[in-house]
Design an enzyme around this catalytic site. Structure first.
Site: not given
Ligand code: TEU
Length: 564
Positions: A35, A41, A206, A260
């Site tokens: 966009n 995106d 994470d 992780e």
């Protein structure tokens, strides 16, 4: 010869889709903007699914897609059940899932639950007063201890409202959640169910090894301060918490989990992935990609050697044994570009070394993760000044080390040029039009000036490109289960230029050979091995005779061979 999965049923590793799958990591911010905003995106990911399908990708891990003020590019989540505004809407996300399902691809999302953003409602409440019901969602203390933050400075920041300090292993805008509080855990589990109910097939957790904190936060010794990343993984309840998420959430769904486990030494990784412990399916370990990080000055880079590199890989597979499993990667959004790190990104060797490293990534007994752009041989960025950097890992240490006079600016910049996470985060190079076809607007981070030379449009239909080579490797990975499940044996841990190993499952015997030098090498095969046929070679070389017992390797040559 195409081997069927049935033939390896007898092997110790039970086959599953996620062991055989080839994963691709999309860093949404830098993948494709549709966009004109200059920020990648979700619609951009959808637009490029066919590109990934063409490459042969089975599953995609996307970096955090949630509402965030972006102090750490989405790793600071303000609202776990809302999409980041720049990335699009929940409808876009739902469409991403359904477009992936149509293509038989699966989506793994990034779960950032060690900490939240300081703008998350829980923290807004928590900091408002000492007796707020959310106070114990985070860690508050009258005095800080000597814990360092991953991004420089102290891991404690004083909050003026109550005069107490709160804990943040990362930026001060990323306060650590208190996992010892059962309400925090329940809220997080509900949030995970929300995404699973939407059709997400995987979670990348994470910094999962830091969920449990050391009770009462004793001062670290100087040695512990140096090793703080490992110390932070020693919380007493860590494995109990992971088992609890498994029991309450993962086991209720068809979901693959990859942790992780930053800071955890390779030998300890099995605790997370041994399937009998019911914790995670696979782990990302960091000894390999961080083998050249200076222990005392983590922003610096040391020399590395091939024996060290292969020893870490050997230990990784040895540790996983028959009950564990790993995610295998040589670069990601936190590390330099693989061709600039372990290969040679000078124009004469870039393509050859990018292919050689592709051979390494796709022939390990672990699930391969390809970071966006690695399939094109994208390189590090030519940073010049501190203003060129966006990475809070660089700007934080600049404040801590350079502005205080501890480290000279030029020394710090020279090192950060190689180590900065921004190297991997520059926009994806789609074609040779303005901004590499990433956006029609102004890209949030500068495009690498080499995009006219290195881009997808140029490579997709070129049979000699890095892209085409990756595509062939992925196809082989799918056709030859031995490359996934076969035993791994390094032929000479001490050889400092040729990395050679076998992958064997009964009568299926393969040899993988990679020349890590920019010179030709005559490589006599050890252990009486002889070649039955060539499966793939990364660049033309003198044809290998049947029953050959030695290989003449071109600079950065790599190949896979059937053995007699
Ligand atoms: O990274 C965890 C981590 O400890 C390191 O890889 C970290 O990025 C590095 O030490 C900083 O130089 C994860 C994410 O992958 C990373 O992008 C986030 O910044 C971090 O967690 C915090 O959420």
């Amino acid at each position: 010869m195409i081997q069927s999965v049935d033939q390896i049923q007898k092997s110790s590793q039970l086959p599953t889709w996620w062991k055989q799958a080839v994963f691709y990591q999309v860093y949404p911010r830098s993948f494709k903007n549709t966009n004109g905003s200059g920020v990648g995106d979700i619609n951009g990911i959808i637009e490029k699914l066919d590109y990934l399908k063409q490459l042969g990708i089975d599953a995609i891990w996307i970096n955090p897609h949630y509402d965030s003020p972006n102090t750490d590019n989405g790793y600071d989540i303000r609202n776990y059940e809302k999409i980041m505004e720049e990335y699009g809407t929940m409808e876009d996300f739902d469409r991403l899932i359904s477009e992936m399902q149509k293509r038989n691809m699966r989506l793994m999302v990034d779960v950032v639950i060690n900490h939240s953003s300081d703008q998350h409602e829980w923290f807004v409440q928590s900091r408002s007063s000492k007796d707020n019901p959310y106070r114990d969602y985070y860690f508050w203390r009258d005095e800080p201890n000597n814990y360092p933050s991953f991004f420089g400075g102290s891991a404690w920041t004083k909050d003026d409202t109550t005069g107490q300090y709160y804990l943040h292993y990362f930026a001060k805008e990323q306060p650590d959640l208190n996992w010892d509080n059962p309400k925090v855990r329940e809220d997080l589990y509900n949030m995970l169910r929300f995404w699973l109910d939407k059709g997400v097939s995987g979670f990348r957790l994470d910094t999962v090894a830091t969920f449990s904190k050391i009770p009462n936060f004793p001062e670290f010794t100087p040695e512990q301060v140096l090793n703080f990343d490992e110390e932070y993984t020693k919380g007493p309840h860590l494995h109990q918490y992971i088992r609890e998420i498994n029991e309450k959430v993962f086991s209720e769904y068809d979901v693959v989990t990859a942790g992780e486990i930053f800071g955890v030494p390779t030998e300890e990784s099995i605790k997370f992935t041994d399937h009998r412990r019911k914790e995670l399916n696979m782990a990302f370990t960091f000894d390999l990609v961080r083998l050249d990080v200076d222990h005392a000055e983590k922003w610096r880079r040391k020399d590395w050697t091939l024996p060290h590199f292969r020893k870490i890989i050997h230990d990784l597979h040895q540790t996983a044994g028959e009950h564990g499993w790993n995610a295998f990667f040589l670069d990601n959004h936190d590390n330099p570009r693989v061709v600039s790190h372990f290969g040679d990104d000078r124009p004469e060797w870039r393509v050859a070394s990018a292919k050689a490293l592709g051979t390494v990534i796709l022939t390990q007994p672990a699930t391969p993760f390809i970071y966006q752009g690695t399939e094109l041989g994208m390189t590090n960025y030519p940073f010049q000044t501190i203003e060129d950097f966006d990475d809070i890992g660089v700007t934080g240490f600049w404040k801590d080390l350079v502005e205080t006079g501890k480290v000279p600016a030029d020394k710090f910049l020279e090192a950060s040029k190689y180590t900065s996470r921004d190297n991997a985060r520059t926009p994806f190079q789609w074609d040779d039009t303005e901004n590499a076809g990433f956006t029609t607007g102004t890209p949030w981070l500068k495009v690498n000036p080499n995009y006219k030379e290195i881009n997808a449009a140029r490579q997709v239909n070129d049979p000699d490109s890095v892209f085409s080579y990756y595509k062939s490797l992925i196809q082989l990975r799918h056709e030859i289960p031995t490359l996934t499940y076969g035993s791994y044996h390094d032929l000479d841990l001490n050889h400092d230029s040729v990395y050679a190993y076998t992958r064997i499952d009964g009568d299926y015997k393969y040899l993988v050979v990679v020349n890590f030098k920019d010179s030709e090498i005559d490589y006599p095969l050890p252990e009486d091995l002889s070649i039955a046929s060539t499966v793939i070679e990364s660049s033309a070389q003198k044809s290998v005779q049947n029953n050959a017992t030695s290989l003449q390797l071109a600079p950065w040559q790599s190949g896979i061979y059937r053995l007699n």
